[in-house]
Design a protein around this motif. Structure first.
Motif, mmCIF file in Angstrom:
data_model
loop_
_atom_site.group_PDB
_atom_site.id
_atom_site.type_symbol
_atom_site.label_atom_id
_atom_site.label_comp_id
_atom_site.label_asym_id
_atom_site.label_seq_id
_atom_site.Cartn_x
_atom_site.Cartn_y
_atom_site.Cartn_z
ATOM 1 N N ARG A 267 -47.376 -46.441 92.987
ATOM 2 C CA ARG A 267 -46.801 -47.031 91.773
ATOM 3 C C ARG A 267 -46.943 -46.050 90.618
ATOM 4 N NH1 ARG A 267 -48.972 -53.033 90.925
ATOM 5 N NH2 ARG A 267 -47.257 -53.011 89.438
ATOM 6 N N CYS A 268 -46.050 -46.207 89.673
ATOM 7 C CA CYS A 268 -46.108 -45.339 88.501
ATOM 8 C C CYS A 268 -47.334 -45.702 87.666
ATOM 9 C CB CYS A 268 -44.835 -45.500 87.680
ATOM 10 S SG CYS A 268 -44.884 -44.642 86.123
ATOM 11 N N ARG A 269 -48.049 -44.690 87.184
ATOM 12 C CA ARG A 269 -49.252 -44.971 86.411
ATOM 13 C C ARG A 269 -48.923 -45.632 85.087
ATOM 14 N NH1 ARG A 269 -51.325 -40.239 84.619
ATOM 15 N NH2 ARG A 269 -49.674 -39.108 85.657
ATOM 16 N N ARG A 270 -47.793 -45.297 84.507
ATOM 17 C CA ARG A 270 -47.496 -45.825 83.177
ATOM 18 C C ARG A 270 -46.780 -47.168 83.224
ATOM 19 N NH1 ARG A 270 -45.216 -41.602 79.267
ATOM 20 N NH2 ARG A 270 -43.379 -41.664 80.594
ATOM 21 N N CYS A 271 -45.622 -47.229 83.887
ATOM 22 C CA CYS A 271 -44.849 -48.470 83.820
ATOM 23 C C CYS A 271 -45.100 -49.377 85.009
ATOM 24 C CB CYS A 271 -43.360 -48.166 83.682
ATOM 25 S SG CYS A 271 -42.645 -47.434 85.162
ATOM 26 N N ARG A 272 -45.924 -48.955 85.958
ATOM 27 C CA ARG A 272 -46.312 -49.742 87.114
ATOM 28 C C ARG A 272 -45.155 -50.048 88.065
ATOM 29 N NH1 ARG A 272 -50.421 -48.537 88.271
ATOM 30 N NH2 ARG A 272 -51.231 -50.403 89.260
ATOM 31 N N LYS A 289 -41.384 -38.295 90.401
ATOM 32 C CA LYS A 289 -41.031 -38.603 89.030
ATOM 33 C C LYS A 289 -40.487 -40.029 88.998
ATOM 34 C CE LYS A 289 -38.632 -36.468 85.202
ATOM 35 N NZ LYS A 289 -37.229 -36.329 84.951
ATOM 36 N N CYS A 290 -41.088 -40.857 88.161
ATOM 37 C CA CYS A 290 -40.702 -42.265 88.088
ATOM 38 C C CYS A 290 -39.272 -42.380 87.573
ATOM 39 C CB CYS A 290 -41.656 -42.993 87.151
ATOM 40 S SG CYS A 290 -41.200 -44.686 86.837
ATOM 41 N N CYS A 291 -38.480 -43.242 88.220
ATOM 42 C CA CYS A 291 -37.091 -43.373 87.804
ATOM 43 C C CYS A 291 -36.934 -44.331 86.628
ATOM 44 C CB CYS A 291 -36.245 -43.851 88.985
ATOM 45 S SG CYS A 291 -36.898 -45.323 89.752
ATOM 46 N N MET A 292 -38.035 -44.970 86.225
ATOM 47 C CA MET A 292 -37.930 -45.918 85.109
ATOM 48 C C MET A 292 -38.353 -45.250 83.803
ATOM 49 S SD MET A 292 -37.855 -49.269 86.528
ATOM 50 C CE MET A 292 -37.823 -49.762 88.218
ATOM 51 N N CYS A 293 -39.534 -44.561 83.847
ATOM 52 C CA CYS A 293 -40.048 -44.032 82.601
ATOM 53 C C CYS A 293 -40.118 -42.503 82.615
ATOM 54 C CB CYS A 293 -41.420 -44.623 82.297
ATOM 55 S SG CYS A 293 -42.700 -44.084 83.431
ATOM 56 N N GLY A 294 -39.860 -41.884 83.769
ATOM 57 C CA GLY A 294 -39.827 -40.431 83.814
ATOM 58 C C GLY A 294 -41.176 -39.770 83.987
HETATM 59 ZN ZN LIG Z 1 -42.907 -45.170 85.360
#
Ligand SMILES: [Zn+2]
Lengths: 939, 140
Positions: A267-272, A289-294
């Motif tokens: 999971r993304c550390r920032r936006c989960r 690279k997260c596709c939601m928050c980058g």
């Molecule tokens: Zn993210």
């Protein structure tokens, strides 16, 4: 460019240079006129002399010359069904329209190339005149060559737009259709949404499953506007329509949800956000690279490791990178407490009305029969039974005992449990006592002539029992709760019906049920309401409890178990509810690419924060709508919307089902229109309208639907087709051509319909269904299906190649299709009406009903006999197929409707024919005119 | 005659209290938006203050009426009317099931009330000082 215009069948537009205007020529008669023709000459009007539908090969080029594009509906549908862009060859191989057997010699649609064949086909033989069966000559399946070539031309055109997508500057072609004078093609209602045209490398694996099936999640738009101002300008709604906890039905071609077996959850550390097919791997695949928050995240250590085999695994085979719908097995950090067992508490009304109607006996028998099918995989399931009349009856069911002991608590205001243990018991350990109780329950109260129902107090007692664990309370009530907490009064003043005050009857009368719902939700308790009424039971108030606890309301008006149909319907549906593999302690959270914000939630749940909804028990196949807004401009070429539902399975495993959907962004308003999904928009408008009917009035709710449609189409006309001024036509993008029909059907639906005749209970129940049915069931509930049975094609009602019963072609919902000698079926998933024309020949009546003549036939609720003749078997097969056609527990009643008797039943059946004029509600044609005037008025 | 001075001193204090109540409401609403508080707790908390706030405001308005401060009374009367209307319609309490749908409306209302109390605060202060410098307010 002039506005592409679709003329009704049989007309041709010719440019007259002298007057600088089009002259319209009727190709059959040679008659010409200046006014835009609005009425197609339906062959049904005069079948023998029906005009040759404008010859495709001749007409189309003529129109091209005159600067107008003329796209026949069927052809566009073919393009659309074929995917248009990548599957063009397939589309030409399987033209859709010709494979449909024609309906009763009344082709409403201009089907290019079919003209000759239609002419050769004799009018539909009537039932008796055709002795050897009820079949119809089959069509040649080969589309004529000129049609093919024309199709290729259009495919090429489309491909120029589609294939060049890589450079992102090309858009889909918006095909404009004009609706006035056209009969809608109701077969298109089942069409899939327009595809999201993603950039070629959006998904890391080129998996065919990288987009969710629309039954899980669909969006009103399949291209995301880059700015909120563009969205505002387009007037199109932006909302997710989803049923994340969808059932698995093999017959619908569902694939089982892939489960990620190892507990590696990236999971993304920032936006989960959960890892999904749309992330990018960077730094040699060590980070993603997260596709939601980058944000760049580390790939977990065991991501490329097969734990079972103990050897390196292929990353690209991982399910979460190949499937847009996956389930993760959640480790302990996703649990507040150990997984709880499924718990069911039954609160059963045993007042005189309930016992007399047979509800208690049927319910007890159904629970008894379902004891083995209630989810109980790990032998932990618990149940409790509370009987309610003027006092509360608890049953002590000790483990190992063979008899239940009844404990009566008369105090209704300060509810307490008479005993700390043995009231909520393990279904296996106390099996003997439970069985003995259920088999005697109805008899125990047979002679008690108590009138009064302390349902509210009973619910509180059940809450005290199950509140510590959480679970499901199933309330069965056959009378208005009249005592104790949450007592209600009959408030269905007929004078209010049809006035602006009617909406007060759709709102809760007592705050008890709402407050109690909040209490339930916070303790992970969900409530299902089964209501059986001979009179008013205030569905509006009682349904608030299921609404906020993620339950469901079921209504059985005038239930009487001595009628076999009533008993079967209730016990089938109740049995399915009991056997449902529910999820427990569920929450749904939706995440989206930065810039997208969730602005409103609609559905049965409690909204716990701005992006989280709570479902104490997650039922199968419930629909939720989430409205979206853009708070920032979107820069990326595509966006990702991810719904995660965290729940405990009924066998004690914590799971996360993740549904990821991606769509391209666009700054082109035409692209927004071309990507709009009519079913999702109708779903969204339904939720908005039901809400409006409660907060404001039914009148406002109907206007909301029509005004929304009107503004959408006026923006389309002014901004996309760039036509100015008033027009005699109503231009819609091809993909939305059925939206006006759905809106027309929605405002005439019993949940929103104008009129002073609809009992408030039926209205509230219809609204409960409108806001919960998954789209597959919602569409027919709004726009019913209509079949002609007496002249159905030979294969209808038989088993097709895929092992499923073939249904006859659906007809337009207009009584013009009803024939005096015919047999018809109208169904909306909740009720089925078998319409028998009063001139039905004795043979038909004999074959279907086993009754010598029409005059001996009785209308009303019925079960059709299965007789030893092929027609009866086919009709029965169609009815049986219809009953299991859709997701959900519902088993529709079958009503036999005689066309000249029982006016109430007859007008109920006719009210489903939404293209007709009904009382003072407009017909579809009139509705289109209203919308057209709105469109013209605002330009 | 010190009545007027005392009245406006009282009004200033009341306006300050009401002002702080509104600030509290607005902070709570933003907390809800940021997910620092759940809607059930929020509604339970705020609902305790809804009626006291309305009663306090109505009492102040009544004081203005009884003491013949027509301008101050007329300033406050519309809000009293609005509050009474809400109570009659039984929608003065915050509903946890609907709070997210109605949040923007609640916030707007709280901001308007905040502005109103702020204006009234300064008006009462001005009237109090006026009474003070006219040397009458403590009676000597
Ligand atoms: Zn993210």
């Amino acid at each position: 460019m002039s506005q592409p215009l679709m003329l009704p069948q049989g007309w041709e537009a010719r440019w007259d240079p002298q007057s600088s205007a089009y002259v319209y020529v009727d190709q059959n008669t040679g008659r010409s006129q200046w006014e835009l023709p609005t009425q197609p000459t339906y062959p049904s009007a005069h079948p023998s002399s029906s005009p040759p539908p404008a010859d495709a090969s001749a007409a189309a080029p003529a129109h091209t010359r005159s600067g107008r594009r003329h796209y026949p509906t069927a052809q566009i549908q073919q393009m659309y069904a074929g995917g248009g862009y990548e599957q063009s060859s397939q589309a030409t191989q399987q033209p859709l329209a010709p494979t449909y057997p024609d309906q009763n010699a009344a082709p409403q649609f201009f089907t290019p190339g079919m003209a000759g064949q239609e002419q050769q086909q004799p009018p539909q033989p009537q039932y008796p005149s055709q002795a050897p069966g009820y079949q119809q000559p089959a069509y040649g399946q080969q589309p004529p060559v000129d049609q093919m070539s024309q199709q290729f031309q259009q495919m090429n055109m489309a491909q120029k737009g589609g294939a060049g997508y890589a450079d992102q500057k090309q858009y889909r072609n918006v095909q404009t259709i004009n609706l006035i004078g056209m009969q809608p093609d109701v077969r298109g209602l089942e069409a899939p949404p327009p595809p999201a045209l993603l950039p070629p490398n959006a998904s890391v694996t080129q998996s065919p499953y990288s987009q969710p099936d629309p039954s899980y999640q669909r969006c009103t738009l399949n291209a995301m506007p880059t700015t909120q101002s563009l969205l505002n300008k387009s007037k199109l709604p932006l909302a997710l329509v989803m049923a994340p906890y969808r059932s698995f039905r093999e017959s619908d071609g569902d694939i089982p949800v892939p489960v990620v077996e190892d507990s590696v959850i990236a999971r993304c550390r920032r936006c989960r956000a959960y890892i999904n097919p749309y992330v990018k791997f960077i730094e040699g695949g060590n980070r993603w690279k997260c596709c939601m928050c980058g944000l760049s995240n580390e790939v977990p250590q065991l991501f490329d490791w097969d734990q079972r085999e103990g050897k390196p695994a292929d990353r690209w085979a991982r399910k979460e990178l190949n499937h847009s719908v996956v389930e993760f097995i959640a480790p302990t950090e996703y649990m507040v407490r150990p997984p709880q067992p499924p718990v069911y508490a039954f609160v059963i009304d045993v007042s005189q009305a309930a016992v007399q109607s047979g509800m208690v006996a049927t319910a007890a028998r159904t629970i008894l029969e379902s004891l083995d099918s209630i989810p109980n995989a790990d032998k932990r399931t618990k149940i409790a039974i509370i009987a309610v009349s003027t006092s509360l009856h608890f049953f002590s069911l000790p483990a190992g005992a063979t008899e239940a002991t009844m404990l009566v608590v008369p105090d209704l205001t300060d509810v307490f449990l008479p005993k700390p243990v043995d009231l909520l018991v393990n279904i296996d350990e106390s099996r003997a006592a439970i069985e003995s109780l259920l088999s005697r329950l109805s008899d125990m109260f047979q002679d008690s002539y108590t009138v009064g129902n302390a349902l509210g107090s009973g619910l509180q007692a059940a809450f005290q029992l199950v509140g510590k664990i959480g679970g499901k309370i199933i309330a069965l009530s056959a009378s208005l709760p009249s005592l104790g907490e949450g007592a209600l009064k009959a408030r269905d003043d007929p004078k209010l019906l049809g006035t602006s005050k009617e909406s007060s009857l759709l709102n809760s009368a007592s705050s008890f049920y709402k407050t109690f719902a909040i209490e339930c939700s916070s303790k992970q308790v969900s409530v299902d309401m089964f209501l059986f009424s001979a009179s008013y039971t205030d569905v509006a108030t009682l349904s608030a409890l299921p609404r906020y606890t993620a339950g469901q309301t079921y209504l059985y008006p005038g239930f009487n178990a001595s009628r076999a149909e009533d008993a079967i319907k209730f016990s089938t549906e109740f049995g399915k509810v009991l056997a449902m593999p529910i999820g427990l302690e569920g929450v749904i959270r939706v995440r989206a690419t930065r810039g997208i914000r969730l602005s409103a939630f609609y559905g049965n749940f409690f909204t716990r924060s701005t992006d989280l909804v709570a479902l104490p028990v997650v039922p199968l196949d419930q629909n939720y709508v989430i409205e979206l807004q853009l708070e920032d401009d979107l820069k990326a070429p595509f966006v990702v919307l991810q719904a995660g539902i965290l729940f405990t399975t009924c066998y004690g495993e914590r799971r996360i089902r993740v549904i990821t959907q991606a769509m391209p962004t666009t700054d082109n308003i035409g692209e927004l229109y071309a990507s709009a999904d009519p079913t999702a928009i109708a779903s969204y408008l339904t939720m908005k309208a039901v809400e409006k009917s409660m907060t404001s009035s039914l009148d406002d709710a109907r206007s909301l639907v029509t005004n929304n449609l009107g503004t959408m189409l006026s923006i389309y006309k002014n901004q996309v087709t760039s036509a100015a001024g008033a027009s005699a036509q109503l231009a819609v993008p091809d993909n939305l051509k059925l939206l006006p029909l759905l809106c027309c059907a929605l405002v005439k639906h019993v949940g929103l319909r104008e009129g002073a005749q609809i009992p408030p209970d039926l209205r509230s129940y219809a609204q409960a269904l409108l806001t919960t049915l998954p789209t597959q069931a919602l569409v027919p509930y709004i726009h019913p299906r209509f079949y002609s049975l007496h002249n159905m094609p030979a294969d209808a009602g038989t088993i097709g190649e895929n092992g499923q019963v073939i249904l006859p072609p659906a007809l337009n919902l207009t009584s013009e299709r009803l024939e005096r000698h015919g047999l018809f079926l109208i169904e909306d998933g909740q009720n089925m009406f078998l319409w028998v024309g009063h001139e039905a020949v004795p043979r038909l009546v004999q074959d279907v009903f086993d009754i010598p003549a029409y005059s001996d036939l009785a209308g009303g609720k019925a079960t059709l006999p299965v007789l030893d003749n092929p027609f009866s078997q086919r009709v029965n097969a169609i009815i049986a197929k219809t009953r299991e056609l859709r997701r959900g527990v519902y088993r529709p009643h079958l009503y036999i409707v005689k066309s000249d008797a029982e006016p109430a039943l007859r007008s109920w059946a006719l009210s489903l024919l939404v293209e007709d004029r009904m009382d003072h509600m407009s017909s579809y044609a009139q509705y289109l005119t209203t919308v057209k005037n709105k469109v013209n008025g605002s330009s | 005659m010190g009545g007027e001075g005392w009245l406006f001193l009282f009004a200033v204090l009341m306006a300050a209290i009401l002002l702080f109540t509104m600030v509290f409401f607005i902070i709570m609403f933003s907390d809800l938006e940021c997910d620092y508080i759940n809607p059930i707790d929020l509604c339970n908390k705020l609902n305790q203050f809804v009626l006291p706030e309305m009663i306090a405001h109505a009492f102040l308005t009544l004081c203005f009426l009884l003491s013949g401060q027509w301008l101050a009374f007329l300033l406050n009367a519309p809000l009293v009317g609005y509050n009474v209307n809400k109570i009659m319609g039984k929608n003065h309490m915050y509903d946890a099931t609907e709070i997210f749908r109605t949040l923007s409306g609640h916030k707007k209302e709280s901001f308007i009330k905040l502005g109103f109390y702020l204006v009234s605060f300064f008006y009462y202060l001005y009237r109090m000082i006026l009474a003070l410098i006219s040397g009458e307010w403590l009676g000597w």
